[in-house]
Design an enzyme around this catalytic site. Structure first.
Site, PDB file in Angstrom:
ATOM      1  N   CYS A   1      -0.700   4.385  10.467  1.00  0.00           N
ATOM      2  CA  CYS A   1      -0.997   3.015  10.895  1.00  0.00           C
ATOM      3  C   CYS A   1       0.323   2.253  10.820  1.00  0.00           C
ATOM      4  O   CYS A   1       1.388   2.866  10.761  1.00  0.00           O
ATOM      5  CB  CYS A   1      -2.126   2.385  10.074  1.00  0.00           C
ATOM      6  SG  CYS A   1      -1.747   2.095   8.340  1.00  0.00           S
TER       7      CYS A   1
HETATM    8  O1  LIG Z   1      -1.161  -5.125  14.630  1.00  0.00           O
HETATM    9  P1  LIG Z   1      -1.823  -5.866  13.513  1.00  0.00           P
HETATM   10  O2  LIG Z   1      -3.301  -6.011  13.751  1.00  0.00           O
HETATM   11  O3  LIG Z   1      -1.163  -7.159  13.150  1.00  0.00           O
HETATM   12  O4  LIG Z   1      -1.640  -4.983  12.196  1.00  0.00           O
HETATM   13  C1  LIG Z   1      -2.240  -3.733  12.096  1.00  0.00           C
HETATM   14  C2  LIG Z   1      -1.701  -2.976  10.948  1.00  0.00           C
HETATM   15  O5  LIG Z   1      -1.882  -3.706   9.750  1.00  0.00           O
HETATM   16  C3  LIG Z   1      -2.458  -2.871   8.764  1.00  0.00           C
HETATM   17  O6  LIG Z   1      -3.807  -3.185   8.630  1.00  0.00           O
HETATM   18  C4  LIG Z   1      -2.321  -1.463   9.291  1.00  0.00           C
HETATM   19  O7  LIG Z   1      -1.061  -0.965   8.916  1.00  0.00           O
HETATM   20  C5  LIG Z   1      -2.390  -1.673  10.776  1.00  0.00           C
HETATM   21  O8  LIG Z   1      -1.722  -0.666  11.511  1.00  0.00           O
END
Ligand SMILES: O=P(O)(O)OC[C@H]1O[C@@H](O)[C@H](O)[C@@H]1O
Length: 152
Positions: free
Chosen positions: A66
């Site tokens: 992620c």
């Molecule tokens: O792109 P946004 O929604 O701001 O952030 C998403 C990331 O924030 C965290 O929950 C995870 O790492 C996910 O990939």
């Protein structure tokens, strides 16, 4: 080795790179998505199916990405039998397997570059759990917690 991979939008690009790398090494890869870049998608939707596949032993190891790797590891560790960790250094990539039987490597697509990720993945995949008594004892205590959670 059969390896599952998964990512949300924060890890999508790195996952695609990792997919190619694993195939080039001769591994069988099962991709749990995302299959396209969608900035509104949610990491549990891809990471949890991968985690369930690890728990069911339909894949041997998993790699989840992620944005930071934090959300992926938090979600994956809710599944009994999954031992996931966010890894940013070479030592932890292999020691996590050797001592703690790590079966899912979590990476941050916004943190770790593709070449560094490949080195971490190589260390993770080449490592084997030592099954030494003290590690078995500790993991036994972790497994008791999983059973405890099933009762609630
Ligand atoms: O792109 P946004 O929604 O701001 O952030 C998403 C990331 O924030 C965290 O929950 C995870 O790492 C996910 O990939």
């Amino acid at each position: 080795m059969k390896i599952g991979i998964a990512a949300d939008h924060g890890g999508y690009e790195l996952k695609e790179n990792i997919h190619s790398y694993l195939v080039s090494l001769g591994h069988e890869v099962q991709d749990f998505g995302a299959f396209e870049l969608n900035n509104l998608d949610d990491y549990p939707d891809f990471v949890v199916p991968l985690a369930r596949a690890i728990a069911d032993q339909t894949v041997e190891r998993g790699i989840a990405v992620c944005g930071s790797g934090v959300g992926a590891s938090v979600a994956a560790n809710k599944i009994s039998g999954v031992r996931a960790a966010l890894i940013n250094d070479h030592f932890s990539a292999h020691q996590g397997v050797e001592d703690d039987d790590l079966n899912m490597l979590c990476l941050g697509g916004r943190v770790t570059g593709s070449m560094a990720a490949r080195e971490l993945i190589t260390a993770f995949l080449n490592a084997r759990f030592t099954a030494e008594e003290r590690h078995m004892r500790r993991l036994g205590k972790v497994r008791l917690l999983e059973h405890e959670n099933l009762r609630t």
